[in-house]
Write a protein that holds these residues in place. Structure first.
Motif, short mmCIF file in Angstrom:
data_model
loop_
_atom_site.label_atom_id
_atom_site.label_comp_id
_atom_site.label_asym_id
_atom_site.label_seq_id
_atom_site.Cartn_x
_atom_site.Cartn_y
_atom_site.Cartn_z
N LEU A 110 -5.66 -9.09 -11.81
CA LEU A 110 -4.55 -9.83 -11.21
C LEU A 110 -4.08 -10.97 -12.11
O LEU A 110 -2.87 -11.21 -12.23
CB LEU A 110 -4.96 -10.37 -9.84
N ARG B 298 4.07 -1.65 -0.35
CA ARG B 298 4.42 -2.89 -1.08
C ARG B 298 4.13 -4.12 -0.25
O ARG B 298 3.69 -5.16 -0.78
CB ARG B 298 5.91 -2.85 -1.45
N LYS C 289 0.26 -5.66 -3.96
CA LYS C 289 0.25 -6.34 -5.26
C LYS C 289 -0.44 -5.48 -6.32
O LYS C 289 0.02 -5.43 -7.47
CB LYS C 289 -0.47 -7.68 -5.12
N GLN D 114 2.10 -2.84 -7.28
CA GLN D 114 3.14 -3.42 -8.12
C GLN D 114 2.64 -3.63 -9.55
O GLN D 114 3.30 -3.25 -10.52
CB GLN D 114 3.60 -4.76 -7.55
N TYR D 115 1.46 -4.23 -9.68
CA TYR D 115 0.91 -4.51 -11.00
C TYR D 115 0.36 -3.25 -11.66
O TYR D 115 0.03 -3.27 -12.85
CB TYR D 115 -0.17 -5.58 -10.90
#
Length: 258
Positions: A21, A104, A111, A114-115
């Protein structure tokens, strides 16, 4: 012993998660070009994917002999059994997953998606279909493959669920080859996957994600996954999305049951 394993593996996962992250956030904040950002997301996710596979003994055998010479990007349609499918198909830095806005908006999972380079569509918003098609076209034209799970959900492994043919409409609209993909889980803890142990891997129905994931960390010592890419198909050879959907489904199901 299983609780000690859970404690040990969970702590390793938390460390990896925090590092992933933090690195992803730095990419997100410093890179403006969206395609460059996505490539960096995918590269970073691939590094952590490989580390995760080694630590948790997730063994993935890829058979891409029928597609390794393709000179353009394509749409991958795969059966869907578990969140581990994502790890199985992240074997390069080019595969972008199509997920939903519900994912999402999910705590932490969104997250991570998305990443991990995923894109999101709103299945309830029919007015946004044009933008979503252009988004997928843009990905294909900029060096990415696009991965879709046309079942729309995960199954318990007994069969390949019927495809939602609306997903196949994309293939006609974006004018690209379709590559059918079959995922099989062959062994867990060095035993063949069967009805008694499959729920250690398969995530479906009303299962709660974090509960299932903790069970996986606690009880699963090793996993063997086979990923086979089948002969590419040109949507232009089919009269409509329903015919295409039925044909692709039959190919994947035949491979899955073989």
């Amino acid at each position: 012993m299983s609780y000690l394993r859970l404690f040990y593996r969970l702590n390793i996962f938390i460390v990896l998660l925090i590092l992933f992250l933090l690195i992803s956030l730095s990419i997100d904040l410093t890179v403006r070009n969206q395609h460059k950002k996505r490539r960096l997301f995918l590269k970073n996710a691939g590094i952590f994917r490989d580390i995760t596979c080694r630590i948790y003994k997730i063994n993935v055998l890829i058979d891409n002999t029928l597609i390794h010479k393709l000179d353009k990007n394509y749409l991958i349609l795969s059966n869907h059994l578990s969140y581990l499918d994502i790890i199985a198909l992240m074997y390069n830095n080019k595969n972008v997953f199509v997920s939903t806005t519900e994912v999402r908006d999910s705590f932490l999972i969104g997250k991570l998606a998305q990443y991990g380079g995923s894109v999101f569509i709103d299945r309830k918003n029919k007015n946004g279909i044009k933008e979503e098609i252009e988004m997928i076209k843009d990905l294909l034209h900029n060096g990415f493959n696009v991965v879709i799970f046309p079942e729309g959900t995960t199954s318990n492994g007994e069969c390949v669920l019927p495809f939602k043919s609306s997903f196949l409409e994309l293939a006609f609209l974006v004018d690209t080859l379709i590559v059918p993909c079959c995922i099989k889980y062959t062994k867990v803890n060095d035993e063949p996957v069967n009805e008694k142990n499959r729920d250690l891997l398969y995530y479906y129905g009303d299962m709660e994600f974090f509960s299932h994931f903790f069970t996986f960390l606690k009880n699963v010592k090793s996993v063997f996954i086979e990923v086979k890419f089948l002969k590419p198909e040109d949507p232009k050879n089919f009269k409509d999305r329903k015919e295409l959907s039925k044909y692709i489904h039959s190919k994947i199901e035949k491979c899955y049951k073989s």
